[in-house]
Write an enzyme that holds these catalytic residues in place. Structure first.
Site, PDB file in Angstrom:
ATOM      1  N   ASP A 166      -0.762  -8.912  -2.020  1.00  0.00           N
ATOM      2  CA  ASP A 166      -1.919  -8.028  -2.170  1.00  0.00           C
ATOM      3  C   ASP A 166      -1.530  -6.681  -2.764  1.00  0.00           C
ATOM      4  O   ASP A 166      -0.470  -6.140  -2.446  1.00  0.00           O
ATOM      5  CB  ASP A 166      -2.568  -7.816  -0.802  1.00  0.00           C
ATOM      6  N   GLN A 177       8.820   4.589  -1.658  1.00  0.00           N
ATOM      7  CA  GLN A 177       9.730   4.175  -0.601  1.00  0.00           C
ATOM      8  C   GLN A 177      10.519   2.915  -0.928  1.00  0.00           C
ATOM      9  O   GLN A 177      11.625   2.731  -0.452  1.00  0.00           O
ATOM     10  CB  GLN A 177       8.955   3.943   0.702  1.00  0.00           C
ATOM     11  N   SER A 215     -14.033  -4.964   0.621  1.00  0.00           N
ATOM     12  CA  SER A 215     -13.192  -4.301   1.609  1.00  0.00           C
ATOM     13  C   SER A 215     -13.955  -3.084   2.116  1.00  0.00           C
ATOM     14  O   SER A 215     -14.371  -2.241   1.327  1.00  0.00           O
ATOM     15  CB  SER A 215     -11.868  -3.875   0.956  1.00  0.00           C
ATOM     16  N   TRP A 239       0.789  -1.225   0.000  1.00  0.00           N
ATOM     17  CA  TRP A 239       0.000   0.000   0.000  1.00  0.00           C
ATOM     18  C   TRP A 239       0.824   1.279   0.000  1.00  0.00           C
ATOM     19  O   TRP A 239       0.805   2.048  -0.947  1.00  0.00           O
ATOM     20  CB  TRP A 239      -0.983  -0.007   1.168  1.00  0.00           C
ATOM     21  N   TYR A 243      -2.918   2.038  -5.463  1.00  0.00           N
ATOM     22  CA  TYR A 243      -1.643   2.136  -4.755  1.00  0.00           C
ATOM     23  C   TYR A 243      -0.593   2.747  -5.678  1.00  0.00           C
ATOM     24  O   TYR A 243      -0.234   2.162  -6.702  1.00  0.00           O
ATOM     25  CB  TYR A 243      -1.167   0.777  -4.251  1.00  0.00           C
TER      26      TYR A 243
END
Length: 179
Positions: free
Chosen positions: A49, A27, A156, A21, A54
């Site tokens: 996942d 990063q 979700s 995510w 994202y």
């Protein structure tokens, strides 16, 4: 690693999943993603996942490159993605988000391309869509299953009432409901 069934299905998921995510793209680059996913897989994690939103699709691209380069047996791991927010980082047009048949079908095809896989094991409706009839969403997910593009679908952050309604629609039309 401990494994559990996905809902009432027979599919076995590791109790820990590897998600991307907030990390992939800004990063974590390809090299670090490759190392981290390798460590996870080597320690029994079989569930990877992701989501269209994202890093505006970049997260799926990184994961896809890693999965492609690892050359793991495709039957040995589970890949999921999510649909709702769209993958555009700037201005999202009206039909580039939500749970309409159009967006679900296009988002699935885009996820398959970015993740470099032939099918998704699990495709989540990332959020409920108050603007789209639940029948349209259930039919679209069922169509993807029938096409072999996804094996299971889920939700979700849907309420119990919304999930129950999706099951009611699926049962009424003899479709495959969320797992």
């Amino acid at each position: 690693m401990e494994y559990r069934r996905l809902g009432k299905s027979g599919i076995q998921l590791s109790v820990l999943s590897f998600g991307s995510w907030v990390s992939f793209s800004k990063q974590v680059d390809d090299k670090a993603a490759d190392e981290l996913m390798g460590i996870a897989y080597d320690n029994g994690i079989n569930f990877f996942d992701n989501a269209e939103a994202y890093a505006a699709g970049e997260s799926e691209k990184i994961m896809g490159r890693v999965l492609h380069n690892k050359k793991w047996d495709r039957t040995s791991f589970i890949v999921s993605s999510k649909v709702f927010f769209g993958s555009r980082s700037k201005e999202t047009k009206p039909n580039q988000a939500g749970l309409s048949r159009k967006h679900i079908m296009e988002a699935c095809n885009e996820a398959l391309q970015r993740l470099q896989v032939d099918y998704l094991d699990l495709f989540f409706c990332h959020r409920p869509d108050k603007k789209t009839p639940i029948e349209e969403t259930v039919w679209a997910m069922n169509t993807l299953i029938q096409q072999g593009k996804i094996f299971y679908w889920g939700t979700s952050e849907w309420s119990g009432v919304e999930i129950t309604e999706a099951h009611r629609v699926a049962e009424h039309w003899r479709l495959i409901g969320p797992t």
